[in-house]
Scaffold this motif. Structure first.
Motif, PDB file in Angstrom:
ATOM      1  N   ASN A  44      53.018  -4.188   9.595  1.00  0.00           N
ATOM      2  CA  ASN A  44      53.798  -4.013   8.371  1.00  0.00           C
ATOM      3  C   ASN A  44      52.913  -3.950   7.127  1.00  0.00           C
ATOM      4  OD1 ASN A  44      56.830  -4.021   8.911  1.00  0.00           O
ATOM      5  ND2 ASN A  44      56.144  -5.706  10.205  1.00  0.00           N
TER       6      ASN A  44
ATOM      7  N   SER B 222      56.217 -14.514   8.154  1.00  0.00           N
ATOM      8  CA  SER B 222      55.482 -14.460   9.408  1.00  0.00           C
ATOM      9  C   SER B 222      56.345 -14.933  10.569  1.00  0.00           C
ATOM     10  CB  SER B 222      54.231 -15.343   9.320  1.00  0.00           C
ATOM     11  OG  SER B 222      54.604 -16.712   9.224  1.00  0.00           O
ATOM     12  N   ARG B 223      55.921 -14.606  11.772  1.00  0.00           N
ATOM     13  CA  ARG B 223      56.631 -15.090  12.963  1.00  0.00           C
ATOM     14  C   ARG B 223      56.618 -16.616  12.987  1.00  0.00           C
ATOM     15  NH1 ARG B 223      55.918 -13.434  19.379  1.00  0.00           N
ATOM     16  NH2 ARG B 223      56.796 -15.376  20.211  1.00  0.00           N
ATOM     17  N   LYS B 224      55.503 -17.216  12.628  1.00  0.00           N
ATOM     18  CA  LYS B 224      55.413 -18.675  12.632  1.00  0.00           C
ATOM     19  C   LYS B 224      56.430 -19.285  11.681  1.00  0.00           C
ATOM     20  CE  LYS B 224      52.128 -22.481  12.004  1.00  0.00           C
ATOM     21  NZ  LYS B 224      50.711 -22.839  11.685  1.00  0.00           N
TER      22      LYS B 224
ATOM     23  N   THR C  97      61.091  -6.852  14.528  1.00  0.00           N
ATOM     24  CA  THR C  97      61.143  -7.900  15.542  1.00  0.00           C
ATOM     25  C   THR C  97      62.561  -8.446  15.653  1.00  0.00           C
ATOM     26  OG1 THR C  97      58.843  -8.527  15.125  1.00  0.00           O
ATOM     27  CG2 THR C  97      60.245 -10.164  16.213  1.00  0.00           C
TER      28      THR C  97
ATOM     29  N   LEU D 187      58.067  -8.400   9.898  1.00  0.00           N
ATOM     30  CA  LEU D 187      57.236  -9.587   9.801  1.00  0.00           C
ATOM     31  C   LEU D 187      56.081  -9.372   8.834  1.00  0.00           C
ATOM     32  CD1 LEU D 187      56.921 -10.781  13.521  1.00  0.00           C
ATOM     33  CD2 LEU D 187      58.580 -11.492  11.779  1.00  0.00           C
ATOM     34  N   ARG D 188      55.563 -10.454   8.335  1.00  0.00           N
ATOM     35  CA  ARG D 188      54.356 -10.411   7.518  1.00  0.00           C
ATOM     36  C   ARG D 188      53.173 -10.372   8.483  1.00  0.00           C
ATOM     37  NH1 ARG D 188      53.597 -14.902   2.912  1.00  0.00           N
ATOM     38  NH2 ARG D 188      55.633 -14.006   2.337  1.00  0.00           N
ATOM     39  N   ASP D 189      52.892  -9.180   9.013  1.00  0.00           N
ATOM     40  CA  ASP D 189      51.837  -9.017  10.013  1.00  0.00           C
ATOM     41  C   ASP D 189      51.068  -7.733   9.749  1.00  0.00           C
ATOM     42  OD1 ASP D 189      53.635  -7.068  10.797  1.00  0.00           O
ATOM     43  OD2 ASP D 189      54.168  -8.018  12.706  1.00  0.00           O
ATOM     44  N   LEU D 190      50.107  -7.445  10.608  1.00  0.00           N
ATOM     45  CA  LEU D 190      49.226  -6.298  10.388  1.00  0.00           C
ATOM     46  C   LEU D 190      49.968  -4.964  10.398  1.00  0.00           C
ATOM     47  CD1 LEU D 190      46.404  -5.156   9.954  1.00  0.00           C
ATOM     48  CD2 LEU D 190      46.063  -5.216  12.444  1.00  0.00           C
TER      49      LEU D 190
END
Length: 255
Positions: free
Chosen positions: A205, A218-220, A244, A200-203
Motif C-alpha cells: 500500500n 498495520s496488521r498488528k 486484507t 493495511l499500512r504495509d509495503l
C-alpha cells in the motif's frame, strides 16, 4: 452481482470525490513541464521534466491500483465468502462511515436474510469534503440507521454476520476502535462472524498510495484491537496484495 456495479465505478468515484486534488496536481504538472521551462535556463528543462514525472507517476500508479482493487478484483463480487457462509437465512449488519457502496450488493448476495445497515458518520469528526461528496453521490440505503461507534441499537447476541468494508479505519482513536469492536462482540451471536476489509499500512500500500498509506493501520494494530475487544481472529486472507480480510469470531467458538 457484476451487473449491479458498472465498470470503472471505483476509479470514477475516486476522481469525483477527490477532484480538487487531481485538478491541482495535474495543473501543477503541466505548469512545471510545459510553462516553467520558458522562464528558466533551458539547461534546467530536464529537471523540470523529471520533477513533473515525480508528481505524476505516484498519482497515476495509485489510480491504476485503485482500478485493480475496486473494479477488477472480487471485492464487490463477494466471491471471497465461502458458499457455506451464505447458504442460510441470517441476520446481517453492514456498517459504514458515511459512504455505502455495499448494502445493495449484500442485499442481492443474501436475498433471504434480514439486513441492518448502520452509518457511524459524524459530521463533526469526519469533515473531509470527499466524504461529503460521496454521501451526495450515494444516497442512504433505505432503512439506514445513524449510530455512534460506542453504542449500536441492537440486542445482545442477535446478529449472525457483520460486515465492515473499508470503513473502520475512519475511527482514528484506538480506544474508540476497541470500544466499537466491543459493541460488535456484544451484538454477535455465539457462532457469528465479523468480516473487516481494510487496506493495511504495509509495503504494497505504500508503493501504491505513497504517504497516503499512513491513513491505514498495520496488521498488528488490527490484531491488537481485536484481542482487546475480547474477540478471536479466525482467519486473515488477501483479496489482492492491497486488501486484507479479517474474519473474526467470538472467543471460544468453533466453526
Amino acid at each position: 452481482m457484476d451487473s449491479i456495479r458498472k465498470p470503472w465505478t471505483g476509479v470514477r468515484n475516486i476522481l469525483w470525490f477527490n477532484w480538487p486534488f487531481y485538478v491541482f496536481s495535474f495543473a501543477g504538472m503541466i505548469v512545471v513541464s510545459t510553462l516553467l521551462p520558458y522562464f528558466i535556463d533551458e539547461r534546467l528543462y530536464v529537471y523540470c521534466f523529471v520533477f513533473s514525472l515525480f508528481i505524476f507517476t505516484p498519482i497515476f500508479l495509485s489510480l491504476v491500483v485503485s482500478w485493480y482493487v475496486y473494479d477488477l478484483s472480487d471485492l464487490y463480487r463477494f466471491n471471497w465468502l465461502e458458499d457455506r457462509e451464505i447458504a442460510k437465512t441470517e441476520t446481517i449488519v453492514n456498517i459504514h462511515a458515511g459512504f455505502d457502496e455495499t448494502s445493495h450488493l449484500l442485499e442481492t448476495k443474501f436475498p433471504n436474510s434480514e439486513l441492518y445497515v448502520m452509518d457511524f458518520y459524524d459530521p463533526k469528526q469526519h469533515t473531509a469534503a470527499s466524504i461529503q461528496r460521496a454521501r451526495t453521490a450515494y444516497p442512504r440505503f433505505p432503512g439506514t440507521k445513524t449510530v455512534t461507534t460506542t453504542r449500536l441499537p441492537l440486542e445482545d447476541r442477535c446478529i449472525d454476520k457483520i460486515f465492515a468494508i473499508l470503513s473502520v479505519h475512519e475511527i482514528r482513536s484506538e480506544t474508540e476502535r476497541i470500544v466499537f469492536f466491543g459493541e460488535l462482540n456484544r451484538i454477535l451471536k455465539s457462532d457469528g462472524q465479523i468480516f473487516v476489509v481494510e487496506h493495511l499500512r504495509d509495503l504494497p500500500n505504500f508503493l501504491a498510495y505513497n504517504i497516503g498509506f499512513l491513513h491505514f493501520y498495520s496488521r498488528k494494530s488490527w490484531e491488537n484491537t481485536i484481542q482487546m475487544a475480547n474477540l478471536k481472529l479466525k482467519e486473515v486472507k488477501k483479496i489482492t496484495p492491497f486488501l486484507t480480510i479479517f474474519k473474526i469470531e467470538k472467543n471460544g467458538t468453533t466453526s
